[in-house]
Design a protein around this motif. Structure first.
Motif, mmCIF file in Angstrom:
data_model
loop_
_atom_site.group_PDB
_atom_site.id
_atom_site.type_symbol
_atom_site.label_atom_id
_atom_site.label_comp_id
_atom_site.label_asym_id
_atom_site.label_seq_id
_atom_site.Cartn_x
_atom_site.Cartn_y
_atom_site.Cartn_z
ATOM 1 N N ILE A 150 15.724 21.959 20.544
ATOM 2 C CA ILE A 150 16.602 22.884 19.837
ATOM 3 C C ILE A 150 16.170 23.058 18.383
ATOM 4 C CG2 ILE A 150 18.964 23.246 19.038
ATOM 5 C CD1 ILE A 150 18.610 23.790 21.993
ATOM 6 N N ARG A 151 15.686 21.999 17.762
ATOM 7 C CA ARG A 151 15.195 22.142 16.390
ATOM 8 C C ARG A 151 14.025 23.125 16.342
ATOM 9 N NH1 ARG A 151 14.543 17.582 11.827
ATOM 10 N NH2 ARG A 151 13.602 18.892 10.218
ATOM 11 N N ALA A 152 13.105 23.002 17.273
ATOM 12 C CA ALA A 152 11.966 23.919 17.314
ATOM 13 C C ALA A 152 12.423 25.353 17.535
ATOM 14 C CB ALA A 152 10.986 23.488 18.401
ATOM 15 N N LEU A 153 13.452 25.526 18.340
ATOM 16 C CA LEU A 153 14.005 26.858 18.578
ATOM 17 C C LEU A 153 14.566 27.448 17.287
ATOM 18 C CD1 LEU A 153 14.899 29.141 20.482
ATOM 19 C CD2 LEU A 153 16.882 27.737 21.105
ATOM 20 N N VAL A 212 20.900 26.753 26.954
ATOM 21 C CA VAL A 212 19.444 26.707 26.805
ATOM 22 C C VAL A 212 18.896 25.736 27.845
ATOM 23 C CG1 VAL A 212 17.540 26.398 25.181
ATOM 24 C CG2 VAL A 212 19.821 27.044 24.334
ATOM 25 N N PHE A 213 17.782 26.087 28.476
ATOM 26 C CA PHE A 213 17.209 25.197 29.487
ATOM 27 C C PHE A 213 15.682 25.285 29.463
ATOM 28 C CE2 PHE A 213 17.916 29.289 31.537
ATOM 29 C CZ PHE A 213 16.766 29.500 32.277
ATOM 30 N N HIS A 214 15.041 24.187 29.850
ATOM 31 C CA HIS A 214 13.586 24.183 30.073
ATOM 32 C C HIS A 214 13.279 24.970 31.342
ATOM 33 C CE1 HIS A 214 12.490 21.371 26.911
ATOM 34 N NE2 HIS A 214 13.410 20.527 27.321
ATOM 35 N N ARG A 215 12.386 25.918 31.230
ATOM 36 C CA ARG A 215 12.114 26.776 32.384
ATOM 37 C C ARG A 215 11.448 26.037 33.543
ATOM 38 N NH1 ARG A 215 9.856 32.372 29.578
ATOM 39 N NH2 ARG A 215 11.853 33.032 28.668
ATOM 40 N N ASP A 216 10.739 24.971 33.252
ATOM 41 C CA ASP A 216 10.035 24.275 34.335
ATOM 42 C C ASP A 216 10.922 23.280 35.070
ATOM 43 O OD1 ASP A 216 10.191 22.654 32.105
ATOM 44 O OD2 ASP A 216 8.157 21.849 32.283
ATOM 45 N N THR A 217 11.918 22.735 34.392
ATOM 46 C CA THR A 217 12.759 21.701 35.009
ATOM 47 C C THR A 217 14.235 22.096 35.114
ATOM 48 O OG1 THR A 217 13.243 20.625 32.894
ATOM 49 C CG2 THR A 217 11.247 19.908 34.072
ATOM 50 N N PHE A 218 14.612 23.152 34.402
ATOM 51 C CA PHE A 218 16.012 23.586 34.287
ATOM 52 C C PHE A 218 16.875 22.573 33.545
ATOM 53 C CE2 PHE A 218 14.813 25.256 38.669
ATOM 54 C CZ PHE A 218 14.281 26.435 38.161
ATOM 55 N N GLY A 221 24.094 21.627 22.560
ATOM 56 C CA GLY A 221 22.958 22.496 22.324
ATOM 57 C C GLY A 221 23.171 23.923 22.765
ATOM 58 N N GLN A 222 24.388 24.287 23.198
ATOM 59 C CA GLN A 222 24.658 25.691 23.500
ATOM 60 C C GLN A 222 24.397 26.501 22.233
ATOM 61 O OE1 GLN A 222 26.855 23.040 23.805
ATOM 62 N NE2 GLN A 222 28.501 23.608 25.221
ATOM 63 N N ALA A 271 18.402 20.424 30.242
ATOM 64 C CA ALA A 271 18.839 20.752 28.885
ATOM 65 C C ALA A 271 17.869 20.153 27.876
ATOM 66 C CB ALA A 271 20.239 20.210 28.643
ATOM 67 N N PRO A 272 17.415 20.932 26.903
ATOM 68 C CA PRO A 272 16.522 20.362 25.892
ATOM 69 C C PRO A 272 17.280 19.467 24.924
ATOM 70 C CG PRO A 272 17.049 22.630 25.339
ATOM 71 C CD PRO A 272 17.674 22.363 26.683
ATOM 72 N N GLY A 273 16.591 18.450 24.421
ATOM 73 C CA GLY A 273 17.141 17.657 23.334
ATOM 74 C C GLY A 273 16.968 18.377 22.009
ATOM 75 N N TYR A 274 17.383 17.720 20.957
ATOM 76 C CA TYR A 274 17.260 18.338 19.648
ATOM 77 C C TYR A 274 15.813 18.331 19.174
ATOM 78 C CZ TYR A 274 17.922 19.307 14.695
ATOM 79 O OH TYR A 274 17.835 19.863 13.437
#
Length: 455
Positions: free
Chosen positions: A59-62, A42-48, A97-98, A50-53
């Motif tokens: 990842i929690r929001a996901l 999983v990655f942030h599209r603007d920065t590439f 977070g994978q 890794a998102p935190g939890y």
């Protein structure tokens, strides 16, 4: 690696209970199913990055958005949602977070394709709302260890502390790798042994076909499958090709003996993980575990322990094929197609066994150590792994044809092998495709992978 504790069950008083547990996985052929698991970065599209939890696009929001939008039920550890369930399928988190789908047990590859595509539609739709993207690859192409936040799961904290004591690459395995695997059934102890031997011998060929991890921190790393190489220096007590599987006397009891000799990670009680890393499950059975003195092991503890070993093929109440990198969706579908074709048809299984039955321990070791770097070009018995892959795929295709499982268009399951035949026919893996892009149109910029190769 991800999983939820399995509950206590009966107290273990005799090894025969553990043998009986594995034997209880035996099923008649008409009840065999296909369970496919696949991970993605999983990655942030603007920065590439890794998102935190936590956070609005974490990842929690996901997890919470998937639950709200698509009817998944959250599974909590303390106050943290750490997994989702829906029917017999689940979504779970790897340490970095994978994002993993553990698919339901399904009857055929047509159902598996629908499940895979449906899952990707759901996560990409939620990702669009949160600004998140998803990438299929075997090893994180850009991020360093320090760039990747850890997920709040108790077992991962224990493993994070223990891994550096037993190998140099275990932390990379935890937070920087992604795989696709398939879980398949057996009909009896003898059937399990034959399938275990065939799949364990041929696992390096699958590694070559699915190789998709040629970059480390933005640069080529010299490997076709760096993910596969990582397992060679993660933990020698719980990884590898298990030579005893090919020896006389292999069966459920022999695998139980192996498991009882593997050091523990944890005991799970009352919602908490107790650190028992490095301690003996045999002592636990005897009520002498230092981390949990005076307490006896239950069957559920052994079931949890089964999930803490990482050989190339793993036995639970089914067999897990664990040798492949994650990658593009069509190639991921090829993984269950390959092993179903080889293992679920008697004629194909016999042919596959004939292919490997005379291999020596040195043959197995040579493939395991050389394939991660050389992939399909690996020399073997006067030919190459590419030649072996073509033979293996032909056997698998015949096995799928013999199954005669058709979709509404009258197509059988062999379609799922087409991408793998293309790889073996050309001798070029997905890792080769990525390296060509890196040295060509990407002009040495690995970040282009997120725009061009994401789901």
């Amino acid at each position: 690696m991800a999983g939820t504790p399995s509950g206590l069950g009966e107290i273990i008083t005799d090894k025969r209970q553990l043998v009986a547990y594995l034997d209880s996985g035996s099923k008649p052929a008409d009840q065999w199913s296909i369970g496919t698991e696949h991970e993605k970065f999983v990655f942030h599209r603007d920065t590439f990055r890794a998102p935190g939890y936590d956070g609005p696009s974490g990842i929690r929001a996901l997890l919470e958005s998937l639950a709200a939008d698509y009817g998944w039920t959250p599974v909590y550890e303390g106050d943290h949602p750490i997994a989702l369930t829906r029917g017999k399928a689940s979504v779970s988190l790897e340490p970095g977070g994978q994002f993993e789908l553990s698919g339901a047990p399904l009857a055929d590859l047509h159902q598996t394709e629908a499940e895979l595509l449906g899952h990707l539609q759901e996560v990409t739709a939620v990702g669009d709302k949160l600004g998140l993207g998803f990438l299929g690859a075997g090893f994180n192409p850009l991020w360093a260890r320090a760039d990747i936040p850890w997920m709040p799961k108790g077992r991962y904290a224990i493993m994070k502390s223990y891994m550096p004591k037993v190998g140099s690459l275990g932390l990379d395995m935890m937070i920087r790798t992604c795989t696709v695997q398939v879980n398949l059934d057996y009909g009896s102890e003898a059937d399990m042994v034959k399938k275990f031997r065939v799949s364990l011998a041929l696992q390096p060929v699958a590694t070559a076909l699915f190789a998709a991890s040629p970059f480390t921190e933005g640069r080529p790393n010299g490997f076709q499958s760096f993910r596969s190489h990582i397992w060679t220096d993660t933990d020698p007590d719980r990884c590898g090709i298990l030579p005893f599987v090919f020896e006389d006397g292999m069966g459920f009891e022999r695998y139980v003996d192996y498991m009882l000799d593997v050091p523990m990670y944890f005991v799970y009680r009352d919602g908490q993980y107790i650190d028992a890393s490095g301690q003996s499950f045999r002592d636990f059975i005897d009520g002498k575990l230092p981390a949990y003195p005076g307490q006896r092991a239950h069957l559920g503890d052994f079931i949890d322990h089964l999930s803490t070993v990482f050989p190339e093929v793993r036995l639970k109440k089914f067999l897990e094929m664990r040798g492949a990198d994650a990658g593009p969706a069509k190639r991921m579908l090829g993984l269950p197609a390959l092993w179903v074709g080889l293992l679920y048809d008697t004629t194909a299984l016999d042919a596959a066994w004939d292919l490997v039955k005379d291999w020596t321990p040195d043959d197995h070791a040579a493939l395991r150590t050389t394939v991660p770097a050389r992939g399909l070009a690996t020399p073997f018995q006067g030919k190459t792994v590419r030649d072996l892959a073509l033979t293996m795929l032909t056997i698998a295709r015949d096995g799928l044809r013999n199954r005669r499982r058709f979709n509404a268009k009258g197509e059988d399951e062999t379609f799922a092998l087409d991408p793998l035949f293309a790889v073996a026919g050309s001798g070029r893996s997905y890792a080769d495709d990525l390296l060509d892009a890196f040295h060509g149109p990407w002009q040495g910029d690995v970040r282009k992978i997120y725009a061009e190769r994401a789901f």
